[in-house]
Each structure stands twice: as structure tokens, then as C-alpha cells.
Design a protein around this motif. Structure first.
Motif, PDB file in Angstrom:
ATOM      1  N   MET A   1     -70.082  14.881 -23.745  1.00 34.27           N
ATOM      2  CA  MET A   1     -68.945  14.004 -24.045  1.00 34.27           C
ATOM      3  C   MET A   1     -68.083  13.840 -22.781  1.00 34.27           C
ATOM      4  N   VAL A   2     -67.497  12.643 -22.641  1.00 33.78           N
ATOM      5  CA  VAL A   2     -66.854  12.328 -21.372  1.00 33.78           C
ATOM      6  C   VAL A   2     -65.561  13.098 -21.124  1.00 33.78           C
ATOM      7  N   LEU A   3     -64.928  13.618 -22.170  1.00 32.79           N
ATOM      8  CA  LEU A   3     -63.686  14.345 -21.981  1.00 32.79           C
ATOM      9  C   LEU A   3     -63.891  15.837 -21.771  1.00 32.79           C
ATOM     10  N   GLU A   4     -65.119  16.292 -21.903  1.00 35.28           N
ATOM     11  CA  GLU A   4     -65.391  17.712 -21.659  1.00 35.28           C
ATOM     12  C   GLU A   4     -65.027  18.079 -20.224  1.00 35.28           C
ATOM     13  N   GLY A   5     -64.636  19.335 -20.038  1.00 31.62           N
ATOM     14  CA  GLY A   5     -64.331  19.823 -18.703  1.00 31.62           C
ATOM     15  C   GLY A   5     -65.090  21.097 -18.417  1.00 31.62           C
ATOM     16  N   SER A   6     -65.227  21.418 -17.150  1.00 29.11           N
ATOM     17  CA  SER A   6     -65.882  22.668 -16.778  1.00 29.11           C
ATOM     18  C   SER A   6     -65.201  23.239 -15.542  1.00 29.11           C
ATOM     19  N   LEU A   7     -65.195  24.554 -15.477  1.00 28.27           N
ATOM     20  CA  LEU A   7     -64.536  25.246 -14.382  1.00 28.27           C
ATOM     21  C   LEU A   7     -65.272  26.550 -14.120  1.00 28.27           C
ATOM     22  N   ARG A   8     -65.558  26.839 -12.831  1.00 28.02           N
ATOM     23  CA  ARG A   8     -66.311  28.036 -12.475  1.00 28.02           C
ATOM     24  C   ARG A   8     -65.380  29.173 -12.060  1.00 28.02           C
ATOM     25  N   PHE A   9     -65.793  30.386 -12.422  1.00 31.00           N
ATOM     26  CA  PHE A   9     -65.058  31.592 -12.059  1.00 31.00           C
ATOM     27  C   PHE A   9     -65.991  32.537 -11.320  1.00 31.00           C
ATOM     28  N   VAL A 235     -67.035  27.942 -17.336  1.00 39.44           N
ATOM     29  CA  VAL A 235     -66.436  27.738 -18.650  1.00 39.44           C
ATOM     30  C   VAL A 235     -66.528  26.248 -18.970  1.00 39.44           C
ATOM     31  N   VAL A 236     -67.197  25.926 -20.068  1.00 40.08           N
ATOM     32  CA  VAL A 236     -67.327  24.544 -20.529  1.00 40.08           C
ATOM     33  C   VAL A 236     -66.409  24.381 -21.730  1.00 40.08           C
ATOM     34  N   MET A 237     -65.506  23.419 -21.666  1.00 40.08           N
ATOM     35  CA  MET A 237     -64.501  23.249 -22.728  1.00 40.08           C
ATOM     36  C   MET A 237     -64.583  21.858 -23.326  1.00 40.08           C
ATOM     37  N   ASP A 238     -64.255  21.737 -24.611  1.00 37.54           N
ATOM     38  CA  ASP A 238     -64.368  20.436 -25.272  1.00 37.54           C
ATOM     39  C   ASP A 238     -63.229  19.508 -24.851  1.00 37.54           C
ATOM     40  N   GLY A 239     -63.278  18.259 -25.341  1.00 40.59           N
ATOM     41  CA  GLY A 239     -62.363  17.221 -24.884  1.00 40.59           C
ATOM     42  C   GLY A 239     -60.907  17.444 -25.199  1.00 40.59           C
ATOM     43  N   THR A 240     -60.591  18.382 -26.100  1.00 37.26           N
ATOM     44  CA  THR A 240     -59.174  18.627 -26.391  1.00 37.26           C
ATOM     45  C   THR A 240     -58.440  19.177 -25.176  1.00 37.26           C
ATOM     46  N   VAL A 241     -59.172  19.673 -24.192  1.00 34.65           N
ATOM     47  CA  VAL A 241     -58.514  20.162 -22.981  1.00 34.65           C
ATOM     48  C   VAL A 241     -57.777  19.032 -22.278  1.00 34.65           C
ATOM     49  N   LEU A 273     -57.556  12.151 -14.079  1.00 33.48           N
ATOM     50  CA  LEU A 273     -58.176  10.831 -14.223  1.00 33.48           C
ATOM     51  C   LEU A 273     -58.575  10.559 -15.669  1.00 33.48           C
ATOM     52  N   LYS A 274     -59.076  11.572 -16.363  1.00 29.52           N
ATOM     53  CA  LYS A 274     -59.426  11.398 -17.775  1.00 29.52           C
ATOM     54  C   LYS A 274     -58.186  11.161 -18.627  1.00 29.52           C
ATOM     55  N   ARG A 275     -57.089  11.825 -18.265  1.00 28.76           N
ATOM     56  CA  ARG A 275     -55.834  11.583 -18.991  1.00 28.76           C
ATOM     57  C   ARG A 275     -55.380  10.132 -18.816  1.00 28.76           C
ATOM     58  N   LEU A 276     -55.573   9.591 -17.620  1.00 26.88           N
ATOM     59  CA  LEU A 276     -55.227   8.183 -17.399  1.00 26.88           C
ATOM     60  C   LEU A 276     -56.051   7.271 -18.304  1.00 26.88           C
ATOM     61  N   ALA A 277     -57.340   7.597 -18.462  1.00 31.30           N
ATOM     62  CA  ALA A 277     -58.202   6.792 -19.334  1.00 31.30           C
ATOM     63  C   ALA A 277     -57.714   6.853 -20.781  1.00 31.30           C
ATOM     64  N   VAL A 278     -57.352   8.044 -21.235  1.00 29.52           N
ATOM     65  CA  VAL A 278     -56.862   8.193 -22.609  1.00 29.52           C
ATOM     66  C   VAL A 278     -55.552   7.444 -22.803  1.00 29.52           C
ATOM     67  N   ILE A 279     -54.632   7.590 -21.839  1.00 26.99           N
ATOM     68  CA  ILE A 279     -53.341   6.900 -21.930  1.00 26.99           C
ATOM     69  C   ILE A 279     -53.545   5.393 -22.000  1.00 26.99           C
ATOM     70  N   ALA A 280     -54.420   4.860 -21.139  1.00 27.06           N
ATOM     71  CA  ALA A 280     -54.677   3.414 -21.119  1.00 27.06           C
ATOM     72  C   ALA A 280     -55.239   2.939 -22.452  1.00 27.06           C
ATOM     73  N   SER A 325     -68.197   6.255 -25.338  1.00 21.63           N
ATOM     74  CA  SER A 325     -68.097   7.700 -25.557  1.00 21.63           C
ATOM     75  C   SER A 325     -66.652   8.129 -25.768  1.00 21.63           C
ATOM     76  N   LEU A 326     -65.734   7.509 -25.041  1.00 19.22           N
ATOM     77  CA  LEU A 326     -64.326   7.859 -25.162  1.00 19.22           C
ATOM     78  C   LEU A 326     -63.792   7.513 -26.551  1.00 19.22           C
ATOM     79  N   VAL A 327     -64.134   6.341 -27.052  1.00 16.88           N
ATOM     80  CA  VAL A 327     -63.710   5.939 -28.401  1.00 16.88           C
ATOM     81  C   VAL A 327     -64.265   6.910 -29.438  1.00 16.88           C
ATOM     82  N   ALA A 328     -65.555   7.239 -29.314  1.00 16.08           N
ATOM     83  CA  ALA A 328     -66.176   8.159 -30.270  1.00 16.08           C
ATOM     84  C   ALA A 328     -65.497   9.525 -30.248  1.00 16.08           C
ATOM     85  N   GLU A 329     -65.163   9.991 -29.049  1.00 17.60           N
ATOM     86  CA  GLU A 329     -64.546  11.308 -28.931  1.00 17.60           C
ATOM     87  C   GLU A 329     -63.126  11.311 -29.497  1.00 17.60           C
TER      88      GLU A 329
END
Length: 347
Positions: A1-9, A235-241, A273-280, A325-329
Motif C-alpha cells: 500500500m502506498v501509505l506504508e512506511g519503513s525504517l531500519r534500525f 520496521v514496516v508500518m501501515d498507512g496510519t503512520v 510527501l505522502k502527507r501532502l498527497a493525503v491533504i490534497a 491505491s491512495l483512495v482504497a487505503e
């Protein structure tokens, strides 16, 4: 899903702590182990050969002062006077420290302890983190992303940084030459002695400028490529991040954790950048009341954001597949409702 995020530790503990924080705030997240590779161009020779080589480098006409304004690749290619001077001073002090160690310690004596290594390592890491953070902050600011100031956990003086650099260089040389043995108490004992001039070491080519093998032959220095293969914990996180978290929330959850710096940079860039897409998208659907997917796609071509969260004018264009994908999410998260012909805000 396009809003998912990932971050390495760097550690599993850091990844687990961040996952606990995310889950406590309602974001689903999981951890996976990923392979990472670090490749660097290095030079190998004796400590004396490098002292001679660096000293001669300072006499070259192409040695430059670092005036800033260069990207990392350009900085790596040029020969920077301050960098060469600092390295030379460090090696000269490390050589003197080795001479003193070999003259004052017998084989089997304690040369240093694990506590010494951790203390100096922590000092040097804190110094490097402070040096790198403004660069990362500036790079993100150029993309319109405001990274909050970094909390300074403790003060590290210039003298401490210098001492840490010399200590770690000495340790690396002793370790590289197999001159240390670690006992059960965490003490490193001198396994054997060799003449200091025979101690071999490696240094990075970064900041040393351009040279070929012929330039190195008189010093007995040879080029080599070092490849370190390791693993990190992603760490892979869902779009609510993106939809439920602010940058401050994420800073709170990441405080004190060992997130990989490069991964952190990319994560915050994607997040904004994803937040900008959601806001728009929310702006367009909210103004329309109801809108078809096709009309939504057309409106989101060079759409000028009106949000007060964006200081300078920003035009957003969202491609068809990304938008789908953004609409679906956002439907799944409960922000949107309706069919593809009548997309509307939920509630």
C-alpha cells in the motif's frame, strides 16, 4: 500500500521499542531482518607509510580548503587540506601512543579495557552525530521538511573528541595486527609486540583527492575495496503512520533509538510527501462533496495546495495508479466512502 512506511534500525531492541510505541498509538507494525552492504574504497599500508603519504599530500597544489557547497560525491573526490591535516595529526599521535604502549607494557599486560573502548566510542559517536545532523536537517529543509532540533544527550569537549579519535585509531591498529587478546573480564591484553613501523592499517580514500597506483607505489601503499555485509532490522508500518501521526509523534517514538541515519532521512522525506498527497486528496473531495475517480484524477494534476500546513505554494500531481491505491487505503482507514463514481468524505 502506498501509505506504508519503513525504517531500519541497527539493533533488534531499537526496532522492537519503536514497534511498541506505534502499536500503543494504534499503528500496525512488524519487523523483518534485511541485508545491508557497505562498500568503501580504502588504502592499506604501514602507519609510517601513511604518515609520509599524508605529509606529502599537503604539499600538493590541488589540496583545497573546504568552503562548503559541495555534495558528498564531490567532497569525496577532492583533496581537502583540513581533512588531511586532521588525519596526519591523529596518526602521529597514535604512533606516539603505540611507542609508549610497547615500551611500558610487557606481553600479557593489560593494554586497555572494554570500558575504555565503550567510553571513547560513545564520545566519538556523539561527536559524529552532532556533525551529521545539521547536514541531514539542511537537506530535508531544502525539500520543505522541517526536522526539529536534535536533543543533545551530553556535552563532548574538543579534547574528548581528539582523545577518542587517537584511542580508537590505536585500538584499530592493535586489533588489525592481532596484537590484542581479550580476557574474560573484558580486558584487552598485549598478545605480542612488533616494531611500530611494521604496524599495518587501512584508511578511507574519502577526501584524499585523485591519485593512481603509481602515486602509491613509493610508499608501499596499496588500494583495496572493503565490503561489509551485515543485517539491520526494518520496521514496516501501515498507512496510519501518515494519517494519524505527526512529525512530533514520530520524534517522540524515535527518541534515543538507533535508527539508521540514511533510512531516517528517506523515511521523513516520504512521510512529508505522502502527507501532502493525503491533504490534497481530502481538500479536493471535501470541496466537491462527491466526485468521480476520473474527475478526482484530473483535479489532482498540478493541484495547488491550500492547506495552512504548507508555507510556500506547492503543486501536487498524483498519478492514476498511486491515486487508486491512495483512495482504497483511505477508504479502508475510514476517511473516504462511496463508489468510484461518487467518492465522498466518510461520516
Amino acid at each position: 500500500m502506498v501509505l506504508e512506511g519503513s525504517l531500519r534500525f541497527d539493533s533488534a531492541e531499537g526496532a522492537d521499542a519503536f514497534i511498541r510505541y506505534l502499536r500503543k498509538k494504534g499503528c500496525k507494525a512488524h519487523k523483518k531482518t534485511v541485508a545491508v552492504f557497505f562498500e568503501s574504497e580504502e588504502l592499506e599500508g604501514t602507519i609510517d607509510s601513511f604518515i609520509a603519504f599524508l605529509g606529502d599530500l599537503l604539499g600538493r597544489e590541488d589540496v583545497e580548503e573546504d568552503n562548503g557547497g559541495m555534495d558528498e560525491e564531490e567532497e569525496g573526490r577532492k583533496c581537502d587540506r583540513a581533512s588531511v591535516e586532521n588525519r596526519l595529526e591523529n596518526l602521529e599521535k597514535a604512533r606516539a601512543r603505540l611507542e609508549n604502549l610497547f615500551s611500558s607494557c610487557a606481553e600479557g599486560d593489560v593494554a586497555l579495557t572494554e570500558d575504555d573502548l565503550h567510553r571513547h566510542g560513545d564520545d566519538f559517536f556523539e561527536h559524529m552525530a552532532r556533525a551529521v545532523f545539521p547536514v541531514m536537517q539542511r537537506n530535508l529543509a531544502e525539500r520543505g521538511i522541517d526536522l526539529p532540533p536534535r536533543d543533545q544527550t551530553r556535552d563532548v569537549s574538543d579534547d574528548q573528541v581528539e582523545e577518542a579519535g587517537v584511542f580508537l585509531t590505536v585500538f584499530d591498529i592493535l586489533d588489525e595486527n592481532g596484537l590484542l587478546e581479550k580476557d574474560r573480564e573484558g580486558k584487552y591484553r598485549l598478545a605480542r609486540k612488533v616494531p611500530v613501523e611494521q604496524c599495518r592499517m587501512k584508511i578511507s580514500t574519502f577526501g584524499l583527492g585523485d591519485f593512481d597506483d603509481g602515486d602509491l607505489e613509493p610508499y608501499g601503499i596499496v588500494p583495496c575495496t572493503s565490503i561489509v555485509m551485515d543485517s539491520q532490522h526494518e520496521v514496516v508500518m501501515d498507512g496510519t503512520v501518515v494519517t494519524e501521526f505527526s512529525a512530533d509523534d514520530l520524534d517522540e517514538g524515535l527518541a534515543g533509538l538507533d535508527a539508521d541515519a540514511e533510512s531516517l532521512d528517506a523515511f521523513f522525506s516520504d512521510f512529508e510527501l505522502k502527507r501532502l498527497a493525503v491533504i490534497a486528496l481530502i481538500e479536493v473531495v471535501g470541496e466537491a462533496g462527491k466526485i468521480s475517480f476520473e474527475d478526482l484524477r484530473e483535479r489532482l494534476t498540478e493541484y495547488v495546495l491550500r492547506s495552512d500546513k504548507v508555507e510556500a505554494p506547492v503543486k501536487v500531481t498524483i498519478g492514476q495508479d498511486f491515486l487508486s491505491s491512495l483512495v482504497a487505503e483511505l477508504r479502508k482507514q475510514g476517511y473516504l466512502a462511496g463508489s468510484q463514481e461518487n467518492i465522498r468524505l466518510a461520516g
